[in-house]
Design an enzyme around this catalytic site. Structure first.
Site, PDB file in Angstrom:
ATOM      1  N   LEU A  23       0.752  -1.319  -0.197  1.00 17.82           N
ATOM      2  CA  LEU A  23       0.050  -0.009  -0.054  1.00 17.82           C
ATOM      3  C   LEU A  23       0.840   1.257   0.068  1.00 17.82           C
ATOM      4  CD1 LEU A  23      -2.582  -1.326   2.630  1.00 17.82           C
ATOM      5  CD2 LEU A  23      -2.956  -0.743   0.161  1.00 17.82           C
ATOM      6  N   ARG A 112      -2.217  -7.792 -11.512  1.00 14.89           N
ATOM      7  CA  ARG A 112      -0.954  -6.738 -11.880  1.00 14.89           C
ATOM      8  C   ARG A 112       0.347  -7.500 -11.656  1.00 14.89           C
ATOM      9  NH1 ARG A 112      -0.256  -1.428 -12.311  1.00 14.89           N
ATOM     10  NH2 ARG A 112      -2.184  -1.454 -13.165  1.00 14.89           N
ATOM     11  N   ARG A 169      -6.330   8.103  -0.432  1.00 16.99           N
ATOM     12  CA  ARG A 169      -5.784   7.566  -1.594  1.00 16.99           C
ATOM     13  C   ARG A 169      -5.411   6.101  -0.893  1.00 16.99           C
ATOM     14  NH1 ARG A 169      -0.133   9.038  -4.555  1.00 16.99           N
ATOM     15  NH2 ARG A 169      -1.160  11.136  -4.850  1.00 16.99           N
ATOM     16  N   TYR A 173      -6.820   2.253  -2.250  1.00 18.15           N
ATOM     17  CA  TYR A 173      -6.006   1.115  -2.660  1.00 18.15           C
ATOM     18  C   TYR A 173      -6.491  -0.189  -1.923  1.00 18.15           C
ATOM     19  CZ  TYR A 173      -2.564   3.280  -5.447  1.00 18.15           C
ATOM     20  OH  TYR A 173      -1.876   3.772  -6.602  1.00 18.15           O
ATOM     21  N   ARG A 230      39.235   9.846  10.348  1.00 16.50           N
ATOM     22  CA  ARG A 230      40.396   9.251  10.089  1.00 16.50           C
ATOM     23  C   ARG A 230      41.098   8.865  11.328  1.00 16.50           C
ATOM     24  NH1 ARG A 230      43.497  11.815   5.082  1.00 16.50           N
ATOM     25  NH2 ARG A 230      45.033  10.373   5.545  1.00 16.50           N
ATOM     26  N   HIS A 231      41.895   8.490  11.414  1.00 16.44           N
ATOM     27  CA  HIS A 231      42.916   8.136  12.611  1.00 16.44           C
ATOM     28  C   HIS A 231      43.594   9.760  12.667  1.00 16.44           C
ATOM     29  CE1 HIS A 231      46.247   8.061   9.882  1.00 16.44           C
ATOM     30  NE2 HIS A 231      45.450   7.195   9.266  1.00 16.44           N
ATOM     31  N   SER A 234      49.583  10.464  11.698  1.00 17.72           N
ATOM     32  CA  SER A 234      50.412   9.344  12.015  1.00 17.72           C
ATOM     33  C   SER A 234      51.976   9.656  11.834  1.00 17.72           C
ATOM     34  CB  SER A 234      50.100   8.144  11.306  1.00 17.72           C
ATOM     35  OG  SER A 234      50.485   8.232   9.947  1.00 17.72           O
ATOM     36  N   ASN A 237      52.350   9.540   8.225  1.00 24.61           N
ATOM     37  CA  ASN A 237      51.641  10.606   7.447  1.00 24.61           C
ATOM     38  C   ASN A 237      52.950  12.077   7.527  1.00 24.61           C
ATOM     39  OD1 ASN A 237      48.543  10.408   9.107  1.00 24.61           O
ATOM     40  ND2 ASN A 237      49.178   9.471   7.154  1.00 24.61           N
ATOM     41  N   ARG A 283      47.286   3.062  14.661  1.00 24.51           N
ATOM     42  CA  ARG A 283      46.637   4.629  14.623  1.00 24.51           C
ATOM     43  C   ARG A 283      45.291   4.742  15.048  1.00 24.51           C
ATOM     44  NH1 ARG A 283      48.582   2.591   9.839  1.00 24.51           N
ATOM     45  NH2 ARG A 283      47.427   3.167   7.784  1.00 24.51           N
ATOM     46  N   GLU A 307      43.304   0.016   6.560  1.00 26.48           N
ATOM     47  CA  GLU A 307      43.582   0.739   5.471  1.00 26.48           C
ATOM     48  C   GLU A 307      43.924  -0.209   4.174  1.00 26.48           C
ATOM     49  OE1 GLU A 307      42.949   2.607   3.462  1.00 26.48           O
ATOM     50  OE2 GLU A 307      44.180   4.817   3.751  1.00 26.48           O
ATOM     51  N   HIS A 372      40.613   4.717   8.015  1.00 26.87           N
ATOM     52  CA  HIS A 372      41.874   5.211   7.427  1.00 26.87           C
ATOM     53  C   HIS A 372      41.072   5.938   5.928  1.00 26.87           C
ATOM     54  CE1 HIS A 372      44.380   2.671   9.655  1.00 26.87           C
ATOM     55  NE2 HIS A 372      43.565   2.088   9.618  1.00 26.87           N
ATOM     56  N   ALA A 374      41.453   5.631   2.417  1.00 28.90           N
ATOM     57  CA  ALA A 374      40.830   4.836   1.464  1.00 28.90           C
ATOM     58  C   ALA A 374      39.409   4.275   2.068  1.00 28.90           C
ATOM     59  CB  ALA A 374      41.892   3.909   0.771  1.00 28.90           C
TER      60      ALA A 374
HETATM   61  P1  ATP Z   1       3.904   5.375  -2.331  1.00 31.63           P
HETATM   62  O1  ATP Z   1       3.356   4.138  -2.753  1.00 31.63           O
HETATM   63  O2  ATP Z   1       3.007   6.434  -1.973  1.00 31.63           O
HETATM   64  O3  ATP Z   1       5.035   5.730  -3.457  1.00 31.63           O
HETATM   65  P2  ATP Z   1       5.856   4.436  -0.707  1.00 31.63           P
HETATM   66  O4  ATP Z   1       5.624   2.854  -0.186  1.00 31.63           O
HETATM   67  O5  ATP Z   1       6.922   4.361  -1.541  1.00 31.63           O
HETATM   68  O6  ATP Z   1       4.666   4.978  -0.956  1.00 31.63           O
HETATM   69  P3  ATP Z   1       7.892   5.863   0.950  1.00 31.63           P
HETATM   70  O7  ATP Z   1       7.624   7.023  -0.046  1.00 31.63           O
HETATM   71  O8  ATP Z   1       9.025   5.104   0.572  1.00 31.63           O
HETATM   72  O9  ATP Z   1       6.678   4.956   0.783  1.00 31.63           O
HETATM   73  O10 ATP Z   1       7.592   6.149   2.282  1.00 31.63           O
HETATM   74  C1  ATP Z   1       9.068   6.681   2.920  1.00 31.63           C
HETATM   75  C2  ATP Z   1       8.544   6.613   4.500  1.00 31.63           C
HETATM   76  O11 ATP Z   1       8.237   5.319   4.947  1.00 31.63           O
HETATM   77  C3  ATP Z   1       9.489   7.266   5.249  1.00 31.63           C
HETATM   78  O12 ATP Z   1       9.153   8.063   6.247  1.00 31.63           O
HETATM   79  C4  ATP Z   1       9.994   5.817   6.243  1.00 31.63           C
HETATM   80  O13 ATP Z   1      10.699   6.248   7.211  1.00 31.63           O
HETATM   81  C5  ATP Z   1       9.070   4.928   5.916  1.00 31.63           C
HETATM   82  N1  ATP Z   1       9.226   3.652   5.817  1.00 31.63           N
HETATM   83  C6  ATP Z   1      10.614   3.097   5.325  1.00 31.63           C
HETATM   84  N2  ATP Z   1      10.542   1.716   5.351  1.00 31.63           N
HETATM   85  C7  ATP Z   1       9.460   1.170   5.740  1.00 31.63           C
HETATM   86  C8  ATP Z   1       8.632  -0.067   6.066  1.00 31.63           C
HETATM   87  N3  ATP Z   1       9.509  -1.038   5.835  1.00 31.63           N
HETATM   88  N4  ATP Z   1       7.351   0.436   6.722  1.00 31.63           N
HETATM   89  C9  ATP Z   1       6.773   1.159   6.880  1.00 31.63           C
HETATM   90  N5  ATP Z   1       7.266   2.416   6.615  1.00 31.63           N
HETATM   91  C10 ATP Z   1       8.474   2.672   6.133  1.00 31.63           C
HETATM   92  O1  F6P Z   2      48.631   8.530   3.191  1.00 30.74           O
HETATM   93  C1  F6P Z   2      47.728   8.069   4.175  1.00 30.74           C
HETATM   94  C2  F6P Z   2      46.732   6.646   3.473  1.00 30.74           C
HETATM   95  O2  F6P Z   2      45.784   6.341   4.530  1.00 30.74           O
HETATM   96  C3  F6P Z   2      47.890   5.640   3.100  1.00 30.74           C
HETATM   97  O3  F6P Z   2      48.278   4.642   4.105  1.00 30.74           O
HETATM   98  C4  F6P Z   2      47.046   5.009   2.120  1.00 30.74           C
HETATM   99  O4  F6P Z   2      47.927   4.115   1.098  1.00 30.74           O
HETATM  100  C5  F6P Z   2      46.384   6.193   1.399  1.00 30.74           C
HETATM  101  O5  F6P Z   2      46.320   7.255   2.278  1.00 30.74           O
HETATM  102  C6  F6P Z   2      45.397   5.991   0.369  1.00 30.74           C
HETATM  103  O6  F6P Z   2      44.944   6.905  -0.271  1.00 30.74           O
HETATM  104  P1  F6P Z   2      45.280   7.145  -1.854  1.00 30.74           P
HETATM  105  O7  F6P Z   2      44.363   5.999  -2.407  1.00 30.74           O
HETATM  106  O8  F6P Z   2      44.868   8.572  -2.295  1.00 30.74           O
HETATM  107  O9  F6P Z   2      46.684   6.670  -2.183  1.00 30.74           O
END
Ligand code: ATP
Ligand code: F6P
Length: 462
Positions: A23, A112, A169, A173, A230-231, A234, A237, A283, A307, A372, A374
């Site tokens: 729904l 449907r 609505r 449904y 990040r840490h 280091s 670094n 770190r 890392e 870290h 990456a």
């Molecule tokens: P419509 O059919 O109108 O498109 P819908 O089912 O797609 O509606 P959403 O637009 O995704 O509904 O509704 C988002 C809201 O539902 C958010 O507020 C979210 O917190 C909440 N929500 C997310 N998951 C669930 C769930 N499993 N059961 C009930 N509510 C949920």
């Molecule tokens: O320089 C710090 C660091 O965490 C490294 O240990 C690592 O290899 C690198 O960053 C990852 O960043 P990039 O993918 O940009 O090299």
């Protein structure tokens, strides 16, 4: 633990249509958007086909009676929107790029669903029905007020009247809604009852569907935040060396001491427990030490948060890598996401090993992750929907706490910078410059000159 790259597990021609059922205001669009983001992050091409947006082309602002099953004109228009969405989806698959399509609509009758199943079978597309059931009236009303009154369907209208109309609505449904039952046992389906508190799974056949179902069943909607840091700076670094397992520097230690207060300043709701996650490297453990001691929060160390492994380049500076392995250095710049260090890892490899971390994060509530550069880029990319080719180049400065707060259709981001200088470890394409102390003598860092293009807020399309 064996790591599996989902792109290679599916057979080349496998196509899956995830058919949402339920729904209105049951979270179908939220689940669809998150599933698409997750699949994109693990490298599976996925797209949502939202029937509501097709319907809006011919009926932008329908009143509740448009959805009355006795309204013949309404029925015809809605059927046309569903047909257009399904045709586009099949063309998308036929164009050869798609692996998972998510058909986001109520699909609330057996007729449907049978029609979708047959159309998909003819086109050699597997179906996975995902039904969201919720009978918590308060939650449904909250959902309506939170997302439906601001939907394009009610643009410019009074929110109270919009909520009332949306309630009607739903009533329309309900007149024809049929839950998936034993007569549909031949379908692959999952039924989520009251946000996954009960889950019924039927006939899941392949690995990708089972991962997807596992992901979807872990989703929750409790308000929470995830903090990323990040840490502290280091010793490696400071000397511009990558990898290793060095201690934090004096300034890194100052950041570790400042982290509990920085976290408090970022805003923690009263009586909130936060779990601290670190890698297994010195770190990050040193950086989280004071946080653990001052807050008493539970702490977990994850090998998966270590890392990116730079293999034979571990312990070298970028300058030394450019000298010793010029071809590798150039190849990495060419395709940083896919480049795998000799004897080490690529960003793609890191994403694969982080998948269980993302699953656990989805199940968890408040978590602070100290990790870290990456690894943090990869986790950030998941939440903020950053494209693969962009994520390895993102700026994630040291001594900065990032707070991410998931919302209905996106994630809010706030950054809190500690006033403690650190080198910048960011490296632009083509450069092999040493890490520099940009914050002290020279305040203009390379990233200030070439700011990251990461979005401040990632909104999933509704
Ligand atoms: P419509 O059919 O109108 O498109 P819908 O089912 O797609 O509606 P959403 O637009 O995704 O509904 O509704 C988002 C809201 O539902 C958010 O507020 C979210 O917190 C909440 N929500 C997310 N998951 C669930 C769930 N499993 N059961 C009930 N509510 C949920
Ligand atoms: O320089 C710090 C660091 O965490 C490294 O240990 C690592 O290899 C690198 O960053 C990852 O960043 P990039 O993918 O940009 O090299």
């Amino acid at each position: 633990m064996a790591l599996i790259d989902m792109r290679y597990v599916q057979s080349d021609d496998s196509k899956i249509c995830v058919v949402m059922v339920g729904l209105p205001a049951r979270g179908k669009s939220l689940i669809s958007g998150k599933a698409m983001r997750y699949l994109g992050w693990v490298g599976v091409p996925a797209r949502v086909f939202n029937v509501g947006s097709y319907r809006r082309n011919n009926t932008p602002q329908p009143a509740a009676n448009f959805f009355d099953p006795h309204n013949e004109e309404g029925e015809r228009m809605r059927r046309a929107a569903a047909e257009a969405a399904l045709d586009d989806m099949i063309s998308w698959f036929n164009a050869g790029k798609g692996v998972v399509a998510i058909l986001d609509a109520t699909n609330s009758t057996k007729k449907r669903r049978q029609w979708i199943y047959e159309k998909c079978s003819e086109a050699n597309i597997e179906t996975l029905f995902v039904e969201s059931i919720c009978d918590d009236e308060d939650l449904i009303m909250t959902n309506i007020l939170e997302v439906k009154t601001t939907s394009p369907d009610y643009k410019g209208q009074d929110p109270e009247l919009a909520a009332l109309d949306f309630r009607n609505r739903i009533r329309n449904y309900e007149k024809v809604y049929e839950t998936i039952d034993d007569g549909e046992k031949h379908y692959t389906y999952v039924k989520l009852i009251n946000v996954g508190s009960t889950v019924i799974i039927n006939q899941i056949k392949d690995y990708l569907s089972s991962r997807l179902v596992y992901y979807i069943q872990n989703l929750h909607i409790k308000p929470r935040s995830i903090w990323l840091s990040r840490h502290g700076e280091s010793e490696y670094n400071l000397t511009g060396r990558i990898g290793g397992d060095s201690n934090i520097s004096e300034r890194g230690e100052a950041y570790a001491r400042a982290l509990p207060e920085l976290l408090r300043k970022s805003g923690i709701p009263p009586n909130t427990k936060i779990v601290i996650w670190t890698s297994t490297l010195r770190r990050t453990i040193q950086t989280a030490r004071h946080l653990k001691a001052e807050t008493g929060f539970e702490k977990l160390e994850w090998k998966a948060l270590d890392e990116l492994d730079s293999g034979v380049c571990d312990g070298l500076t970028y300058e030394q890598i450019a000298e010793k392995y010029p071809e590798d250095f150039a190849a990495r710049d060419e395709d940083k996401y896919n480049y795998r260090y000799r004897g080490g890892e690529s960003y793609r490899d890191v994403v694969i090993r982080l998948e269980p971390i993302i699953m656990e994060l989805e199940r968890s509530e408040n978590v602070i992750i100290v990790t870290h550069q990456a690894v943090l880029r990869c986790i950030y990319a998941y939440f903020m929907n950053v494209p693969q080719e962009q994520s390895p180049w993102m700026e994630v400065p040291l001594h900065t706490l990032i707070k991410l707060t998931p919302r209905a259709y996106g994630t809010d981001e706030e950054r809190f910078k500690a006033d403690i200088p650190a080198v910048s470890t960011w490296r632009g394409k083509g450069s092999s410059a040493r890490h520099q102390d940009y914050t002290a003598a020279n305040p203009k860092s390379p990233e200030q000159e070439a700011p990251s293009e990461a979005p401040a807020e990632a909104k999933e399309e509704k």
